[in-house]
Design a protein around this motif. Structure first.
Motif, short mmCIF file in Angstrom:
data_model
loop_
_atom_site.label_atom_id
_atom_site.label_comp_id
_atom_site.label_asym_id
_atom_site.label_seq_id
_atom_site.Cartn_x
_atom_site.Cartn_y
_atom_site.Cartn_z
N PRO A 1 0.79 -1.27 0.05
CA PRO A 1 -0.17 0.16 0.04
C PRO A 1 0.77 1.19 -0.07
CG PRO A 1 -0.77 -1.62 1.43
CD PRO A 1 0.58 -2.15 1.26
N CYS A 2 0.20 2.36 -0.61
CA CYS A 2 1.04 3.65 -0.71
C CYS A 2 2.12 3.66 -1.50
CB CYS A 2 1.30 4.08 0.54
SG CYS A 2 0.03 4.28 1.66
N PRO B 1 -7.77 -3.83 -3.28
CA PRO B 1 -6.67 -2.86 -3.68
C PRO B 1 -7.04 -2.38 -4.99
CG PRO B 1 -5.90 -5.00 -2.67
CD PRO B 1 -7.28 -5.29 -3.00
N GLU C 1 -4.01 1.98 -3.31
CA GLU C 1 -4.76 2.18 -2.03
C GLU C 1 -5.42 0.62 -1.66
OE1 GLU C 1 -7.84 5.06 -2.88
OE2 GLU C 1 -6.35 6.97 -2.79
N SER C 2 -5.32 0.58 -0.36
CA SER C 2 -6.03 -0.59 0.26
C SER C 2 -6.93 -0.31 1.22
CB SER C 2 -5.14 -1.60 0.49
OG SER C 2 -4.31 -1.25 1.78
N GLY C 3 -8.01 -0.08 0.84
CA GLY C 3 -9.09 0.16 2.18
C GLY C 3 -9.93 -1.11 2.43
N SER C 4 -11.10 -0.83 2.60
CA SER C 4 -12.11 -1.92 3.07
C SER C 4 -12.34 -2.98 1.94
CB SER C 4 -13.32 -1.51 3.67
OG SER C 4 -14.10 -0.83 2.82
#
Length: 83
Positions: free
Chosen positions: A33-34, A53, A47-50
Protein backbone atom coordinates in the motif's frame (compact mmCIF):
# COMPACT_ATOMS: atom_id res chain seq x y z
CA UNK A 1 25.28 -4.76 0.82
CA UNK A 2 22.56 -2.27 1.94
CA UNK A 3 20.09 -0.78 -0.56
CA UNK A 4 21.44 2.29 -2.35
CA UNK A 5 18.13 4.06 -3.04
CA UNK A 6 14.64 4.23 -1.59
CA UNK A 7 13.41 2.14 -4.52
CA UNK A 8 16.00 -0.55 -3.75
CA UNK A 9 14.81 -0.59 -0.14
CA UNK A 10 11.19 -1.09 -1.23
CA UNK A 11 11.63 -3.68 -3.96
CA UNK A 12 14.81 -5.39 -2.80
CA UNK A 13 16.86 -3.92 -5.63
CA UNK A 14 14.91 -5.66 -8.39
CA UNK A 15 15.40 -4.35 -11.91
CA UNK A 16 12.99 -1.78 -13.27
CA UNK A 17 10.14 -3.56 -15.14
CA UNK A 18 10.80 -1.37 -18.19
CA UNK A 19 14.33 -2.80 -18.44
CA UNK A 20 13.20 -6.41 -18.91
CA UNK A 21 13.40 -8.16 -22.25
CA UNK A 22 10.58 -7.42 -24.71
CA UNK A 23 9.73 -11.15 -24.97
CA UNK A 24 9.03 -11.46 -21.23
CA UNK A 25 5.48 -11.05 -19.92
CA UNK A 26 4.87 -7.67 -18.26
CA UNK A 27 5.50 -7.91 -14.52
CA UNK A 28 2.70 -7.52 -12.01
CA UNK A 29 2.63 -4.21 -10.13
CA UNK A 30 3.77 -4.15 -6.49
CA UNK A 31 1.28 -4.93 -3.71
CA UNK A 32 2.60 -2.68 -0.92
CA UNK A 33 0.00 0.00 0.00
CA UNK A 34 0.99 3.62 -0.75
CA UNK A 35 3.46 2.51 -3.42
CA UNK A 36 3.73 5.01 -6.29
CA UNK A 37 4.28 3.84 -9.86
CA UNK A 38 4.12 5.64 -13.21
CA UNK A 39 2.06 4.66 -16.22
CA UNK A 40 1.57 6.63 -19.42
CA UNK A 41 3.25 9.65 -17.83
CA UNK A 42 0.96 9.79 -14.79
CA UNK A 43 1.49 8.63 -11.19
CA UNK A 44 -0.69 5.95 -9.59
CA UNK A 45 -0.85 5.16 -5.87
CA UNK A 46 -1.93 1.79 -4.48
CA UNK A 47 -4.80 2.22 -2.05
CA UNK A 48 -6.02 -0.61 0.13
CA UNK A 49 -9.19 0.18 2.00
CA UNK A 50 -12.03 -2.02 3.14
CA UNK A 51 -12.54 -3.29 -0.41
CA UNK A 52 -10.17 -4.58 -3.04
CA UNK A 53 -6.81 -2.83 -3.51
CA UNK A 54 -6.84 -0.38 -6.43
CA UNK A 55 -4.41 1.90 -8.19
CA UNK A 56 -5.63 5.50 -8.06
CA UNK A 57 -4.50 8.20 -10.46
CA UNK A 58 -6.02 10.68 -12.88
CA UNK A 59 -6.91 10.43 -16.57
CA UNK A 60 -5.74 12.90 -19.22
CA UNK A 61 -8.58 15.27 -18.20
CA UNK A 62 -7.57 15.26 -14.52
CA UNK A 63 -10.49 13.09 -13.42
CA UNK A 64 -9.91 10.38 -10.81
CA UNK A 65 -9.17 7.00 -12.33
CA UNK A 66 -9.06 3.64 -10.54
CA UNK A 67 -7.23 0.69 -12.11
CA UNK A 68 -6.94 -2.91 -11.04
CA UNK A 69 -3.48 -4.41 -10.79
CA UNK A 70 -4.19 -6.39 -13.97
CA UNK A 71 -5.24 -3.26 -15.91
CA UNK A 72 -2.09 -1.43 -14.77
CA UNK A 73 0.06 -4.42 -15.76
CA UNK A 74 -1.49 -4.50 -19.24
CA UNK A 75 -0.98 -0.79 -19.94
CA UNK A 76 2.58 -0.88 -18.58
CA UNK A 77 4.14 0.72 -15.49
CA UNK A 78 7.47 1.77 -14.04
CA UNK A 79 8.93 2.94 -10.73
CA UNK A 80 10.34 5.95 -12.61
CA UNK A 81 8.63 8.77 -14.49
CA UNK A 82 9.59 8.63 -18.15
CA UNK A 83 11.17 11.78 -19.50
Amino acid sequence: MPPTTAVDAVDGGAADPAEQSPDAAPPSPPTTPCTVVWSRGRPYVLESGSGRPRWMGVDHHGRPQALTGEALRKQGWSYHRSS
